[in-house]
Design a protein around this motif. Structure first.
Motif, PDB file in Angstrom:
ATOM      1  N   THR A   3      -2.308   6.417  24.708  1.00 53.61           N
ATOM      2  CA  THR A   3      -1.414   6.725  23.592  1.00 53.61           C
ATOM      3  C   THR A   3      -2.021   7.878  22.798  1.00 53.61           C
ATOM      4  O   THR A   3      -3.209   8.193  22.954  1.00 53.61           O
ATOM      5  N   PRO A   4      -1.257   8.516  21.946  1.00 57.00           N
ATOM      6  CA  PRO A   4      -1.828   9.603  21.121  1.00 57.00           C
ATOM      7  C   PRO A   4      -3.032   9.161  20.304  1.00 57.00           C
ATOM      8  O   PRO A   4      -3.910   9.972  19.988  1.00 57.00           O
ATOM      9  N   ASP A   5      -3.101   7.868  19.962  1.00 57.27           N
ATOM     10  CA  ASP A   5      -4.236   7.388  19.165  1.00 57.27           C
ATOM     11  C   ASP A   5      -5.547   7.432  19.939  1.00 57.27           C
ATOM     12  O   ASP A   5      -6.621   7.351  19.344  1.00 57.27           O
ATOM     13  N   ASP A   6      -5.480   7.539  21.280  1.00 62.35           N
ATOM     14  CA  ASP A   6      -6.695   7.617  22.082  1.00 62.35           C
ATOM     15  C   ASP A   6      -7.312   9.009  22.058  1.00 62.35           C
ATOM     16  O   ASP A   6      -8.447   9.182  22.502  1.00 62.35           O
ATOM     17  N   LEU A   7      -6.585  10.011  21.576  1.00 63.93           N
ATOM     18  CA  LEU A   7      -7.084  11.381  21.549  1.00 63.93           C
ATOM     19  C   LEU A   7      -7.949  11.621  20.324  1.00 63.93           C
ATOM     20  O   LEU A   7      -7.766  10.972  19.283  1.00 63.93           O
ATOM     21  N   PRO A   8      -8.902  12.564  20.412  1.00 66.35           N
ATOM     22  CA  PRO A   8      -9.654  12.973  19.217  1.00 66.35           C
ATOM     23  C   PRO A   8      -8.697  13.539  18.176  1.00 66.35           C
ATOM     24  O   PRO A   8      -7.625  14.053  18.518  1.00 66.35           O
ATOM     25  N   PRO A   9      -9.049  13.458  16.900  1.00 71.90           N
ATOM     26  CA  PRO A   9      -8.130  13.910  15.835  1.00 71.90           C
ATOM     27  C   PRO A   9      -7.605  15.331  16.031  1.00 71.90           C
ATOM     28  O   PRO A   9      -6.416  15.591  15.818  1.00 71.90           O
ATOM     29  N   GLY A  10      -8.489  16.258  16.452  1.00 78.76           N
ATOM     30  CA  GLY A  10      -8.050  17.634  16.624  1.00 78.76           C
ATOM     31  C   GLY A  10      -6.976  17.778  17.699  1.00 78.76           C
ATOM     32  O   GLY A  10      -5.944  18.422  17.498  1.00 78.76           O
ATOM     33  N   GLU A  11      -7.198  17.160  18.841  1.00 80.85           N
ATOM     34  CA  GLU A  11      -6.227  17.240  19.930  1.00 80.85           C
ATOM     35  C   GLU A  11      -4.959  16.454  19.588  1.00 80.85           C
ATOM     36  O   GLU A  11      -3.862  16.821  20.014  1.00 80.85           O
ATOM     37  N   ARG A  12      -5.112  15.379  18.830  1.00 83.96           N
ATOM     38  CA  ARG A  12      -3.951  14.605  18.419  1.00 83.96           C
ATOM     39  C   ARG A  12      -3.046  15.452  17.521  1.00 83.96           C
ATOM     40  O   ARG A  12      -1.814  15.404  17.633  1.00 83.96           O
ATOM     41  N   ALA A  13      -3.664  16.252  16.640  1.00 79.35           N
ATOM     42  CA  ALA A  13      -2.876  17.125  15.770  1.00 79.35           C
ATOM     43  C   ALA A  13      -2.143  18.182  16.578  1.00 79.35           C
ATOM     44  O   ALA A  13      -0.983  18.500  16.316  1.00 79.35           O
ATOM     45  N   GLU A  14      -2.822  18.746  17.590  1.00 79.88           N
ATOM     46  CA  GLU A  14      -2.170  19.743  18.436  1.00 79.88           C
ATOM     47  C   GLU A  14      -1.008  19.137  19.205  1.00 79.88           C
ATOM     48  O   GLU A  14       0.041  19.761  19.373  1.00 79.88           O
ATOM     49  N   LEU A  15      -1.191  17.894  19.673  1.00 78.70           N
ATOM     50  CA  LEU A  15      -0.129  17.229  20.405  1.00 78.70           C
ATOM     51  C   LEU A  15       1.079  16.995  19.505  1.00 78.70           C
ATOM     52  O   LEU A  15       2.222  17.170  19.917  1.00 78.70           O
ATOM     53  N   GLY A  16       0.811  16.615  18.240  1.00 77.13           N
ATOM     54  CA  GLY A  16       1.913  16.383  17.308  1.00 77.13           C
ATOM     55  C   GLY A  16       2.607  17.660  16.905  1.00 77.13           C
ATOM     56  O   GLY A  16       3.802  17.673  16.621  1.00 77.13           O
ATOM     57  N   ALA A  17       1.867  18.797  16.906  1.00 78.25           N
ATOM     58  CA  ALA A  17       2.456  20.070  16.489  1.00 78.25           C
ATOM     59  C   ALA A  17       3.245  20.723  17.604  1.00 78.25           C
ATOM     60  O   ALA A  17       4.134  21.530  17.356  1.00 78.25           O
ATOM     61  N   ALA A  18       2.951  20.367  18.858  1.00 85.53           N
ATOM     62  CA  ALA A  18       3.613  21.035  19.983  1.00 85.53           C
ATOM     63  C   ALA A  18       5.123  20.859  19.983  1.00 85.53           C
ATOM     64  O   ALA A  18       5.871  21.839  20.093  1.00 85.53           O
ATOM     65  N   PRO A  19       5.665  19.638  19.805  1.00 85.15           N
ATOM     66  CA  PRO A  19       7.126  19.502  19.820  1.00 85.15           C
ATOM     67  C   PRO A  19       7.784  20.259  18.688  1.00 85.15           C
ATOM     68  O   PRO A  19       8.835  20.856  18.863  1.00 85.15           O
TER      69      PRO A  19
END
Length: 216
Positions: A189-205
């Motif tokens: 899940t997105p929660d498994d990603l490091p904070p930095g990569e999680r932010a990039e994943l959320g910003a992509a869409p």
């Protein structure tokens, strides 16, 4: 001097002639036995020296063979002192352990459980009559304690044979760690990603949606 040389040459020739291969029923003569014949007993042989007549001896009562002191039930049995499965792996898990676990898993486990742990290994895909191996990604195995997976590797379960004689204690835990990594990779899940990569994943869409809106 010449006569001495000729005499020596003839003696050498006679010696070499005596080394020609001939058949004989006599046992060969060993100049150096080199431990070819040893008074010893093989496994399961009888030995009249002991009262029970057995050559193989049990360890002396109250002693432990060197390297066999298994004083941690969590490490060696995967269980607590009360006999319950341990919840977590009792060794430090790092990249080296995971790489070792991957290597051992692909050698010992993947033929049945598949390289991704989906239970679709090469043996399961063939018509060999084996009981289908379970997927590691079902809820039951994802929620099972780490000690349970260790115990299954060591002692087997149902139609799965025990691998305790083939896989060392530390390698069993390394395989458990790698199985957990496989489970996490297939159920991330997105929660498994490091904070930095999680932010990039959320910003992509959002970025993609903005770009698409601008294009329209």
């Amino acid at each position: 001097m010449r006569r001495l040389f000729v005499t020596g040459l003839m003696l050498v020739a006679l010696l070499l002639a005596g080394c020609r291969g001939t058949q004989s029923d006599n046992p060969p003569f060993h100049m150096n036995l080199d431990m070819d014949f040893q008074p010893k007993f093989g496994p399961q042989e009888a030995n009249p020296y002991f009262e029970d007549g057995a050559a193989m001896r049990a360890p002396v009562s109250g002693t432990v063979p060197r390297g066999e002191l298994r004083d941690s039930s969590a490490l060696y049995q995967g269980r607590t002192a009360d006999g319950d499965y341990v919840d977590q792996i009792p060794i430090a898990v790092n990249r080296e352990v995971l790489e070792r676990g991957r290597e051992r898993y692909e050698i010992q486990c993947s033929v049945c459980h598949g390289k991704t742990g989906d239970g679709n290994g090469v043996i399961m895909r063939g018509d060999y009559g084996y009981t289908p191996a379970p997927s590691y990604h079902v809820g039951r195995l994802r929620e099972s304690p780490d000690g349970y997976l260790y115990d299954v590797i060591a002692n087997g379960v149902r139609s799965m044979p025990a691998y305790g004689q083939k896989v060392s204690v530390m390698d069993r835990w390394a395989i458990v760690a790698y199985i957990r990594a496989l489970q996490r990779s297939q159920n991330a899940t997105p929660d498994d990603l490091p904070p930095g990569e999680r932010a990039e994943l959320g910003a992509a869409p959002e970025g993609g949606a903005t770009a698409q809106a601008g294009t329209e």
